[in-house]
Scaffold this active site. Structure first.
Site, PDB file in Angstrom:
ATOM      1  N   CYS A   2      36.256   4.931 -12.225  1.00 30.67           N
ATOM      2  CA  CYS A   2      37.433   5.159 -11.382  1.00 30.67           C
ATOM      3  C   CYS A   2      38.717   4.871 -12.155  1.00 30.67           C
ATOM      4  CB  CYS A   2      37.473   4.292 -10.118  1.00 30.67           C
ATOM      5  SG  CYS A   2      36.003   4.435  -9.104  1.00 30.67           S
ATOM      6  N   ARG A  27      38.043   9.461 -15.900  1.00 36.06           N
ATOM      7  CA  ARG A  27      37.376   8.243 -15.437  1.00 36.06           C
ATOM      8  C   ARG A  27      36.558   8.466 -14.170  1.00 36.06           C
ATOM      9  NH1 ARG A  27      39.465   3.713 -17.837  1.00 36.06           N
ATOM     10  NH2 ARG A  27      38.623   2.434 -16.184  1.00 36.06           N
ATOM     11  N   TRP A  73      34.723   7.541  -9.268  1.00 31.86           N
ATOM     12  CA  TRP A  73      33.373   7.800  -9.767  1.00 31.86           C
ATOM     13  C   TRP A  73      32.498   6.948  -8.859  1.00 31.86           C
ATOM     14  CZ3 TRP A  73      29.387   4.969 -12.263  1.00 31.86           C
ATOM     15  CH2 TRP A  73      28.415   5.753 -12.889  1.00 31.86           C
ATOM     16  N   ASN A  99      39.377  -0.197  -8.797  1.00 28.18           N
ATOM     17  CA  ASN A  99      38.373   0.198  -9.782  1.00 28.18           C
ATOM     18  C   ASN A  99      37.531  -1.038 -10.071  1.00 28.18           C
ATOM     19  OD1 ASN A  99      36.923   1.152 -12.014  1.00 28.18           O
ATOM     20  ND2 ASN A  99      38.543   0.573 -13.425  1.00 28.18           N
ATOM     21  N   GLY A 100      36.213  -0.911  -9.900  1.00 27.53           N
ATOM     22  CA  GLY A 100      35.325  -2.045 -10.152  1.00 27.53           C
ATOM     23  C   GLY A 100      34.264  -2.108  -9.071  1.00 27.53           C
ATOM     24  N   GLU A 463      22.187  12.289 -31.990  1.00 30.44           N
ATOM     25  CA  GLU A 463      23.528  12.559 -31.457  1.00 30.44           C
ATOM     26  C   GLU A 463      23.685  14.044 -31.120  1.00 30.44           C
ATOM     27  OE1 GLU A 463      25.765  10.913 -30.172  1.00 30.44           O
ATOM     28  OE2 GLU A 463      27.560  12.133 -30.281  1.00 30.44           O
ATOM     29  N   LYS A 467      24.612  15.323 -27.356  1.00 30.66           N
ATOM     30  CA  LYS A 467      25.753  16.209 -27.044  1.00 30.66           C
ATOM     31  C   LYS A 467      25.274  17.416 -26.243  1.00 30.66           C
ATOM     32  CE  LYS A 467      28.322  14.113 -27.528  1.00 30.66           C
ATOM     33  NZ  LYS A 467      28.722  12.860 -28.068  1.00 30.66           N
ATOM     34  N   GLU A 470      24.236  16.407 -22.613  1.00 28.16           N
ATOM     35  CA  GLU A 470      25.371  15.933 -21.828  1.00 28.16           C
ATOM     36  C   GLU A 470      26.244  17.059 -21.292  1.00 28.16           C
ATOM     37  OE1 GLU A 470      27.861  13.600 -24.397  1.00 28.16           O
ATOM     38  OE2 GLU A 470      28.699  12.446 -22.753  1.00 28.16           O
ATOM     39  N   HIS A 486       2.969  13.031 -34.864  1.00 29.20           N
ATOM     40  CA  HIS A 486       2.325  11.957 -34.107  1.00 29.20           C
ATOM     41  C   HIS A 486       2.403  12.206 -32.598  1.00 29.20           C
ATOM     42  CE1 HIS A 486       1.761   9.746 -37.796  1.00 29.20           C
ATOM     43  NE2 HIS A 486       3.036   9.951 -38.096  1.00 29.20           N
ATOM     44  N   LYS A 585      33.944   8.951 -18.507  1.00 29.24           N
ATOM     45  CA  LYS A 585      34.322   8.614 -19.886  1.00 29.24           C
ATOM     46  C   LYS A 585      34.090   7.142 -20.187  1.00 29.24           C
ATOM     47  CE  LYS A 585      36.135   9.589 -23.855  1.00 29.24           C
ATOM     48  NZ  LYS A 585      35.232  10.368 -24.717  1.00 29.24           N
TER      49      LYS A 585
HETATM   50  O1  M6R Z   1      33.183   3.691 -24.763  1.00 27.29           O
HETATM   51  P1  M6R Z   1      31.846   3.512 -25.414  1.00 27.29           P
HETATM   52  O2  M6R Z   1      31.811   4.014 -26.819  1.00 27.29           O
HETATM   53  O3  M6R Z   1      31.340   2.104 -25.307  1.00 27.29           O
HETATM   54  O4  M6R Z   1      30.871   4.419 -24.566  1.00 27.29           O
HETATM   55  C1  M6R Z   1      29.486   4.392 -24.756  1.00 27.29           C
HETATM   56  C2  M6R Z   1      28.838   5.599 -24.121  1.00 27.29           C
HETATM   57  O5  M6R Z   1      29.029   5.612 -22.745  1.00 27.29           O
HETATM   58  C3  M6R Z   1      29.397   6.904 -24.706  1.00 27.29           C
HETATM   59  O6  M6R Z   1      29.281   6.921 -26.094  1.00 27.29           O
HETATM   60  C4  M6R Z   1      28.658   8.129 -24.125  1.00 27.29           C
HETATM   61  O7  M6R Z   1      27.335   8.123 -24.547  1.00 27.29           O
HETATM   62  C5  M6R Z   1      29.391   9.394 -24.581  1.00 27.29           C
HETATM   63  N1  M6R Z   1      30.143   9.930 -23.488  1.00 27.29           N
HETATM   64  C6  M6R Z   1      28.489  10.463 -25.086  1.00 27.29           C
HETATM   65  O8  M6R Z   1      29.227  11.571 -25.506  1.00 27.29           O
END
Ligand code: M6R
Length: 590
Positions: A2, A27, A73, A99-100, A463, A467, A470, A486, A585
């Site tokens: 949020c 957010r 969120w 937020n929280g 990674e 990507k 996601e 394996h 984010k």
């Molecule tokens: O802000 P951070 O780097 O701690 O975030 C960690 C993950 O939430 C973040 O890297 C997430 O996996 C990415 N959005 C992936 O693209």
């Protein structure tokens, strides 16, 4: 998760506040709402993204010079209009954005209901306006009532509160959720993050946990939780508003990938600072990385580098799993926390435990974020604001910091010089975009993808797969090249796309053989390798790199093509890559 904003101006506040909250949409985008104060509290809110809600109910058409706003969120309660913030007290004299997470909200709600308070939402937040209302009815002013309220709360919060009883101020408070203050001649601001206020001011005050703030048009008072005023430093932010805009690109993600060569240059300029930090480390004989998601993958590359270049035992722990591994920490362990936001709740929790025992270093993008204030040492990644939910340029900047850290620990001048060639090589990756678009068109309907790499380039496979999952919602797996035989090889069938990461170096021959084994089972091979490699002629698709990019530095270059591939598949599938479903984010819940 949020985002919250609060703003006091001389004139109508709604247009400014809605522009500000748009900058925080990364957010959360389950709902949006605004409240202003005139002779009454005025509220407009709805579920969905800001644009959708604005088209329907015109969020800026609301009177008042003082207002608060929120993007959500969802944690407690579905993403409905009823659960959207702001939330009001029964008498509609108090309105709150939060937020929280309020962990004890059920007990508080029960108590308040027994006292006659009527709740309209399923949220944890709604206890806050009701508690403030109760304390105001007992004769306290808005500030005191907010202070009494937060004393009752267990959990995390960044709050902004307005009331018709004191229509000239906003009260804010923070604990374990980010909150900053923006000050300017035009008025004053509260926000979860800097991009929200960059259009208005670059003068920022970072609030700490347990601080309370009273915002008036010409005055900002910051207090501890006993309401004793405290002096705070004003920081001038060197990000400009354009840096937080799309700059002509269709999506933030594409803009942020295109910024990577410059981000690498900017982060390389941190080399002297990193050298200085390295000289301050106490004696250590073990390194532990702690991180989540993409930052975890950057940490894995750190592990390969440190083990091979420095021969120091190293391990990488997912922040959410840290509590199960913390017992082996000692004062000869250096614990490195990697996080772009500096606000990831799992990582913060792990850091708070680790710093009691071990020396800690944080590698962070957001200046003044919670983690930068908790760790013993901090390295900034210099990526600038990253708005797209998918981490791209921040990942590259984290890697540059890790490579510089290793190079300085090893006093390896040759490696440092090699890093200075990375920005130009990154530019070559971006120039391959047209070719990547063609590959994206070809594979956009795939149901599964595999990413295969070995050694330093295994984390790149992880990674690349993250990507893709996601932002395209295609199932993808990253594997060490030698591991398929394996088990996972059973999943390989005719036409399945397999991305093979095959840079020159000592891992080349074994990786090549593993890729042959996969190819023999009918997979469609997309190979990333050196452009002088004659062995990779006979594959379905190839992305070819300058042969100076060997296995050691390939993680800094090959990932750019994989980010672009995911981006273009996402666009082909008409998904918004900046706002993938169910994600945010900054992950501020554990
Ligand atoms: O802000 P951070 O780097 O701690 O975030 C960690 C993950 O939430 C973040 O890297 C997430 O996996 C990415 N959005 C992936 O693209």
């Amino acid at each position: 998760m949020c985002g919250i904003v609060g703003c006091i101006l001389d004139n109508e506040v709604a247009p400014t506040i809605i522009e500000s909250i748009k900058k925080l949409e990364y957010r959360g985008y389950d709902s949006v709402g605004i409240a202003t104060v005139t002779d009454k509290i005025n509220v407009k809110k709805g579920s969905g993204k800001i644009k959708e809600v604005d088209d329907e109910i015109q969020l800026t058409e609301i009177d008042g010079n003082i207002g608060i706003a929120h993007v959500r969120w969802a944690t407690h309660g579905n993403p409905t209009r009823e659960n959207a913030h702001p939330h009001n007290s029964c008498d509609n004299k108090v309105s709150v954005v939060h937020n929280g997470i309020i962990e004890n909200y059920k007990e508080l709600k029960q108590e308040l209901q027994l006292e006659g308070h009527v709740f309209k939402s399923e949220t944890d937040t709604e206890v806050i306006p009701h508690l403030i209302e109760k304390y105001m009815k007992e004769g306290n002013n808005l500030l005191k009532s907010t202070q009494l309220t937060i004393k009752k709360l267990v959990g995390s919060y960044a709050l902004a509160v307005i009331s018709t009883e004191e229509p000239d101020k906003i009260i804010g408070a923070r604990k374990e959720s980010p909150l900053i203050v923006g000050v300017s001649d035009k008025g004053n601001f509260l926000a979860s993050d800097v991009p929200a206020i960059l259009n208005e001011t670059r003068q920022v005050i970072y609030l700490e946990d347990n601080e309370i703030i009273q915002l008036e048009k010409d005055k900002v008072t910051i207090m501890d939780n006993n309401l004793n005023p405290i002096e705070k430093e004003i920081t001038t932010i060197d990000w400009n508003p354009e840096m937080a805009e799309k700059g002509g690109y269709p999506h933030f993600m594409l803009k942020e990938i295109n910024e990577e060569p410059q981000v690498i240059r900017d982060t390389l300029s941190e080399s002297p600072k990193i050298k200085e930090i390295v000289s301050k480390f106490k004696n250590f004989n073990r390194i532990c990385f702690v991180a989540c998601g993409t930052s975890y993958h950057a940490s894995l590359i750190g592990e390969y580098l440190i083990e091979t270049q420095l021969h120091i035992p190293t391990e990488v722990i997912l922040a959410s799993e840290f509590e199960y591994f913390q017992n082996t920490l000692d004062n000869h362990t250096l614990v490195i926390f990697i996080t772009q936001s500096g606000e990831t709740a799992d990582t913060i929790q792990a850091l708070k435990t680790a710093k009691k025992i071990s020396e800690t270093l944080a590698i962070v993008n957001v200046v003044g974020s919670t983690i930068t204030r908790e760790a013993h040492h901090v390295i900034y990644t210099r990526a600038g604001p990253e708005i797209g939910v998918a981490a791209t340029k921040t990942y590259l900047s984290q890697l540059i910091c890790i490579y510089l850290l290793v190079a300085h620990l090893k006093e390896d001048e040759e490696l440092i010089q090699k890093l200075y060639s990375i920005p130009e090589l990154a530019e070559e990756s971006i120039k391959r975009e047209e070719q990547i678009i063609e590959i994206a068109k070809k594979y956009k309907t795939a149901k599964d993808f595999f990413y295969i790499g070995r050694g330093f380039n295994y984390p790149t496979a992880l990674e690349g797969a993250l990507k893709l999952k996601e932002i395209t919602y295609i199932h993808a797996e990253g594997y060490p090249a030698g591991e398929l035989k394996h088990g996972p090889l059973a999943l390989i069938e005719d036409g399945i796309p397999v991305v093979g990461i095959l840079p020159p170096g000592s891992s080349y021959a074994k990786t090549f053989n593993n890729l042959q084994e996969i190819r023999a089972r009918g997979a469609h091979m997309i190979i990333l390798g050196a452009d002088n490699d004659t062995q990779i002629d006979d594959v379905h698709d190839k992305l070819l790199f300058n042969p100076v990019v060997d296995e050691l530095i390939a993680p800094l270059i090959y990932i750019i093509d994989l980010q672009l591939l995911s981006y273009h598949i996402s666009v082909q599938k008409e998904i918004d890559p900046d706002k993938p479903k169910n994600l945010a984010k900054s992950v501020t819940v554990v």
